[in-house]
Write a protein that holds these residues in place. Sequence first.
Motif, PDB file in Angstrom:
ATOM      1  N   THR A 124      -0.944 -10.575  12.766  1.00  0.00           N
ATOM      2  CA  THR A 124      -0.941 -10.044  11.406  1.00  0.00           C
ATOM      3  C   THR A 124      -0.264 -11.055  10.488  1.00  0.00           C
ATOM      4  N   TYR A 125      -0.478 -10.880   9.193  1.00  0.00           N
ATOM      5  CA  TYR A 125       0.244 -11.684   8.218  1.00  0.00           C
ATOM      6  C   TYR A 125       1.681 -11.166   8.111  1.00  0.00           C
ATOM      7  N   ASP A 126       2.565 -12.049   7.688  1.00  0.00           N
ATOM      8  CA  ASP A 126       3.988 -11.707   7.658  1.00  0.00           C
ATOM      9  C   ASP A 126       4.323 -10.578   6.696  1.00  0.00           C
ATOM     10  N   ASP A 127       3.455 -10.338   5.709  1.00  0.00           N
ATOM     11  CA  ASP A 127       3.788  -9.341   4.684  1.00  0.00           C
ATOM     12  C   ASP A 127       3.172  -7.967   4.945  1.00  0.00           C
ATOM     13  N   THR A 187       4.818  -4.570   4.146  1.00  0.00           N
ATOM     14  CA  THR A 187       4.703  -3.991   2.806  1.00  0.00           C
ATOM     15  C   THR A 187       3.964  -2.668   2.822  1.00  0.00           C
ATOM     16  N   ASP A 241       5.739   0.536   2.154  1.00  0.00           N
ATOM     17  CA  ASP A 241       6.359   0.768   0.850  1.00  0.00           C
ATOM     18  C   ASP A 241       5.435   1.430  -0.172  1.00  0.00           C
ATOM     19  N   ARG A 255      -5.506 -15.854   0.634  1.00  0.00           N
ATOM     20  CA  ARG A 255      -4.750 -16.304   1.793  1.00  0.00           C
ATOM     21  C   ARG A 255      -5.026 -17.796   2.041  1.00  0.00           C
ATOM     22  N   GLY A 257      -0.423 -12.535  -2.059  1.00  0.00           N
ATOM     23  CA  GLY A 257       0.229 -11.781  -0.994  1.00  0.00           C
ATOM     24  C   GLY A 257       0.262 -10.301  -1.325  1.00  0.00           C
ATOM     25  N   LEU A 258       0.473  -9.486  -0.303  1.00  0.00           N
ATOM     26  CA  LEU A 258       0.455  -8.035  -0.496  1.00  0.00           C
ATOM     27  C   LEU A 258       1.529  -7.523  -1.461  1.00  0.00           C
ATOM     28  N   PRO A 259       2.754  -8.087  -1.487  1.00  0.00           N
ATOM     29  CA  PRO A 259       3.757  -7.562  -2.420  1.00  0.00           C
ATOM     30  C   PRO A 259       3.323  -7.609  -3.884  1.00  0.00           C
ATOM     31  N   GLU A 260       2.414  -8.521  -4.221  1.00  0.00           N
ATOM     32  CA  GLU A 260       1.977  -8.627  -5.616  1.00  0.00           C
ATOM     33  C   GLU A 260       1.177  -7.399  -6.055  1.00  0.00           C
TER      34      GLU A 260
END
Length: 216
Positions: free
Chosen positions: A91-94, A97, A100, A189, A207-210
């Motif tokens: 998986t990707y590191d984010d 998220t 959340d 990505r 990235g997912l947090p955005e």
Amino acid sequence: MYDAVLFDNDGVLVRPPKRELLRDATVSAFEEFDVDPAEDHLDAVTHSATPDGFRRVCEEYGFDPDAFWKARDSAASETQRQEIRAGRTTTYDDVGTLSDFDRPLGLVSSNQQATVEFMLDYFQLERHFETYYGRPPTIEGIRRKKPDPHFLELALSDLGVEDALFVGDSESDVVAAHNAGVDSAFIRRPHRADYDLTVEPTYEIEGLPEIFDVLD
């Protein structure tokens, strides 16, 4: 702003399989039928597979379409599972998220349903999603993969929402969102660093947090 967020899987949550591995898996399916395929026939049933193209290849070699599709799809799915078990696909590191988000989440992938289920279970991601769809194990299932909005629309119906954001890493994801009448977020990505879109996503992120900047 949105009642739900939907995600593609490969290239968004899980690193995508290497194209050459999927190609090798297709070669192994041909080998089960004692055939050394022409390059254009190999291409026609690997990354750019369509129902009509697949059937034409089967006619060329005298294959039973359903039997060959089962061999092809099973080989592709097993190759991906092996890469995951070996730790080469991660998986990707984010992805943390996902915990959340304060609204329903769904997943819509053009990968095999069995592969999607394996990934969600192996990486313990299933708990985040109220609904998820992969491609069914049929030749006609290819016709319903993105950019066809069919499975996006099913996911929206499952979640009971109309206003959602779909996060993907390909042009077909952006077009599928448009076809389903929802907004899109193209996630660039690393494997998409030089990827050119001919359609305009609603947002572009790295990235997912955005995504939370869009939701707030």
